[in-house]
Scaffold this active site. Structure first.
Site, mmCIF file in Angstrom:
data_model
loop_
_atom_site.group_PDB
_atom_site.id
_atom_site.type_symbol
_atom_site.label_atom_id
_atom_site.label_comp_id
_atom_site.label_asym_id
_atom_site.label_seq_id
_atom_site.Cartn_x
_atom_site.Cartn_y
_atom_site.Cartn_z
ATOM 1 N N ASP A 21 0.989 -1.064 -0.066
ATOM 2 C CA ASP A 21 -0.299 -0.101 0.309
ATOM 3 C C ASP A 21 1.124 1.053 0.167
ATOM 4 O O ASP A 21 2.423 0.907 0.406
ATOM 5 C CB ASP A 21 -0.715 -0.233 1.631
ATOM 6 C CG ASP A 21 -2.281 1.024 1.178
ATOM 7 O OD1 ASP A 21 -2.494 1.380 0.184
ATOM 8 O OD2 ASP A 21 -1.913 2.040 2.095
ATOM 9 N N SER A 22 0.222 2.078 0.103
ATOM 10 C CA SER A 22 1.250 3.786 -0.115
ATOM 11 C C SER A 22 1.750 3.437 1.187
ATOM 12 O O SER A 22 2.057 4.868 0.857
ATOM 13 C CB SER A 22 0.375 5.135 -0.901
ATOM 14 O OG SER A 22 -0.925 4.919 -0.171
ATOM 15 N N CYS A 72 -10.766 3.143 -1.418
ATOM 16 C CA CYS A 72 -9.319 3.053 -1.031
ATOM 17 C C CYS A 72 -9.277 2.898 0.232
ATOM 18 O O CYS A 72 -10.597 2.828 1.722
ATOM 19 C CB CYS A 72 -9.797 4.841 -0.250
ATOM 20 S SG CYS A 72 -7.902 5.584 0.904
ATOM 21 N N HIS A 79 -7.500 3.153 3.391
ATOM 22 C CA HIS A 79 -8.021 4.618 3.712
ATOM 23 C C HIS A 79 -8.762 4.369 5.329
ATOM 24 O O HIS A 79 -8.646 4.287 6.032
ATOM 25 C CB HIS A 79 -7.322 5.452 4.253
ATOM 26 C CG HIS A 79 -5.664 5.373 4.069
ATOM 27 N ND1 HIS A 79 -4.965 4.410 2.827
ATOM 28 C CD2 HIS A 79 -4.643 5.609 4.428
ATOM 29 C CE1 HIS A 79 -3.479 4.963 2.754
ATOM 30 N NE2 HIS A 79 -3.402 5.380 4.127
ATOM 31 N N CYS A 132 -4.045 -1.035 -2.507
ATOM 32 C CA CYS A 132 -4.057 0.521 -2.415
ATOM 33 C C CYS A 132 -5.102 0.200 -3.780
ATOM 34 O O CYS A 132 -4.599 0.005 -5.382
ATOM 35 C CB CYS A 132 -2.462 1.422 -2.552
ATOM 36 S SG CYS A 132 -3.413 2.577 -3.120
ATOM 37 N N GLU A 158 -3.559 9.412 7.963
ATOM 38 C CA GLU A 158 -2.128 9.933 8.235
ATOM 39 C C GLU A 158 -1.843 10.423 9.158
ATOM 40 O O GLU A 158 -1.197 10.057 9.950
ATOM 41 C CB GLU A 158 -1.994 9.626 6.904
ATOM 42 C CG GLU A 158 -1.894 8.673 5.924
ATOM 43 C CD GLU A 158 -0.898 7.372 5.725
ATOM 44 O OE1 GLU A 158 -0.062 7.761 6.316
ATOM 45 O OE2 GLU A 158 -1.381 6.947 5.011
HETATM 46 N N1 DGL Z 1 -4.828 3.554 0.737
HETATM 47 C C1 DGL Z 1 -4.980 3.883 -1.301
HETATM 48 C C2 DGL Z 1 -6.042 3.175 -1.884
HETATM 49 O O1 DGL Z 1 -6.388 2.492 -1.469
HETATM 50 C C3 DGL Z 1 -4.836 5.620 -0.972
HETATM 51 C C4 DGL Z 1 -4.452 6.231 -0.108
HETATM 52 C C5 DGL Z 1 -2.915 7.371 -1.071
HETATM 53 O O2 DGL Z 1 -3.593 8.287 -1.742
HETATM 54 O O3 DGL Z 1 -2.159 7.146 -0.775
HETATM 55 O O4 DGL Z 1 -6.646 4.003 -3.075
#
Ligand code: DGL
Length: 297
Positions: free
Chosen positions: A17-18, A207, A209, A80, A159
């Protein structure tokens, strides 16, 4: 008696993931597949991806995938949505191991849930712009109306709150209440407003997150709207892939989870990561960006 010995594959499952959000998916995997080992990479230093260009996200995703392949993973889960939208196809072409993304599973969860056949997609700006969710939903049911809602601002909220470690439950049980603050509730009301009045009955959290913000998101959407995420559905796809390929670890395997991040701040990653993963992250390593950049395929 002829007892057939089933083949086992004890190599870890690579999860990328990012940043920290993909740990919502890693957690679902660890819960559903308790004998499997996970090797997680969070590119926290270059997070957020959702406001970057597709080329950047593709390059970063392939670097991280290569890093995991070098460590001997048997499969990669791109946990992600943004990276899935920009890089899944390239990753599948480049790597010898199978690569699973989170968008097709998220789309499936939404299509199976909606009755009005009107679905909202809450995702980063880049994921919405890519149109990947609309394509994935229409590949299952072309009659579903899809309403995209760009919400990169939510990623920063998550974050930042996690980086500060503020209000995190020390028992490592993620508690949706952590994000029920007046500021986040107000932001949710504002971001979700464009979805109102469209007879949407299902919103997919596009997403990884966003499951952490499920409580304020549910509150803003109101009763009657079901909120689905891709974590469980992705885990089902992963399980089925490993089962058919006869690559499950076997029920006598001892799982070992490892975590790696491009962040310099391993202590914050440990606190926030343990909160999301639901148990302490025991093994965390730092990855230098230079090391990743050398791995561009
Ligand atoms: N967790 C990432 C997703 O599922 C997005 C977070 C980011 O913008 O890095 O899209």
């Amino acid at each position: 008696m002829d007892l057939k010995v089933l083949p086992v594959d004890r190599r870890p499952i690579g999860v990328f993931d990012s940043g920290l959000g993909g740990l919502t998916v890693a957690r679902a995997i660890a819960e559903a597949l308790p004998y499997e080992s996970i090797y997680y990479v969070g590119d926290t230093h270059r997070c957020p991806y959702g406001v970057r260009t597709e080329d950047e996200v593709r390059a970063y995703t392939l670097q991280a995938g290569n890093w995991l392949v070098e460590r001997g993973v048997k499969i990669i889960v791109i946990a992600c949505n943004t990276a899935t939208a920009s890089a899944l196809k390239d990753a599948q072409r480049v790597f010898q191991v199978p690569v699973i993304g989170v968008i097709a599973p998220g789309a499936r969860a939404a299509v199976h849930t909606t009755r009005t056949r009107r679905v909202g997609v809450l995702a980063t700006n880049l994921t919405i712009r890519s149109g990947a969710y609309t394509r994935a939903i229409h590949s299952i049911d072309a009659g579903v109306e899809v309403y995209g809602c760009p919400a990169s601002a939510f990623v920063e909220v998550v974050e930042d709150a996690l980086a500060s470690g503020d209000r995190l439950n020390q028992d490592w049980h993620s508690d949706e209440g952590v994000f029920m603050t007046p500021a986040v509730r107000a932001l949710a009301g504002q971001i979700l407003q464009p979805l109102e009045g469209n007879d949407i009955d299902t919103v997919v959290l596009g997403c990884t997150h966003f499951p952490l913000l499920a409580a304020p998101i549910r509150e803003a959407l109101g009763e009657g709207v079901r909120v689905v995420s891709s974590a469980e559905e992705t885990t089902l796809e992963l399980t089925e892939t490993l089962r058919r390929r006869e690559q499950l670890a076997g029920s006598d395997a001892l799982p070992r989870h490892r975590f790696a991040t491009t962040s310099e701040d391993l202590a914050s990653f440990a606190v926030a990561g343990s909160f999301i993963f639901g148990k302490p992250l025991r093994s965390i390593e730092h990855i230098e960006l230079g090391e990743l950049e050398r791995l561009q395929p």
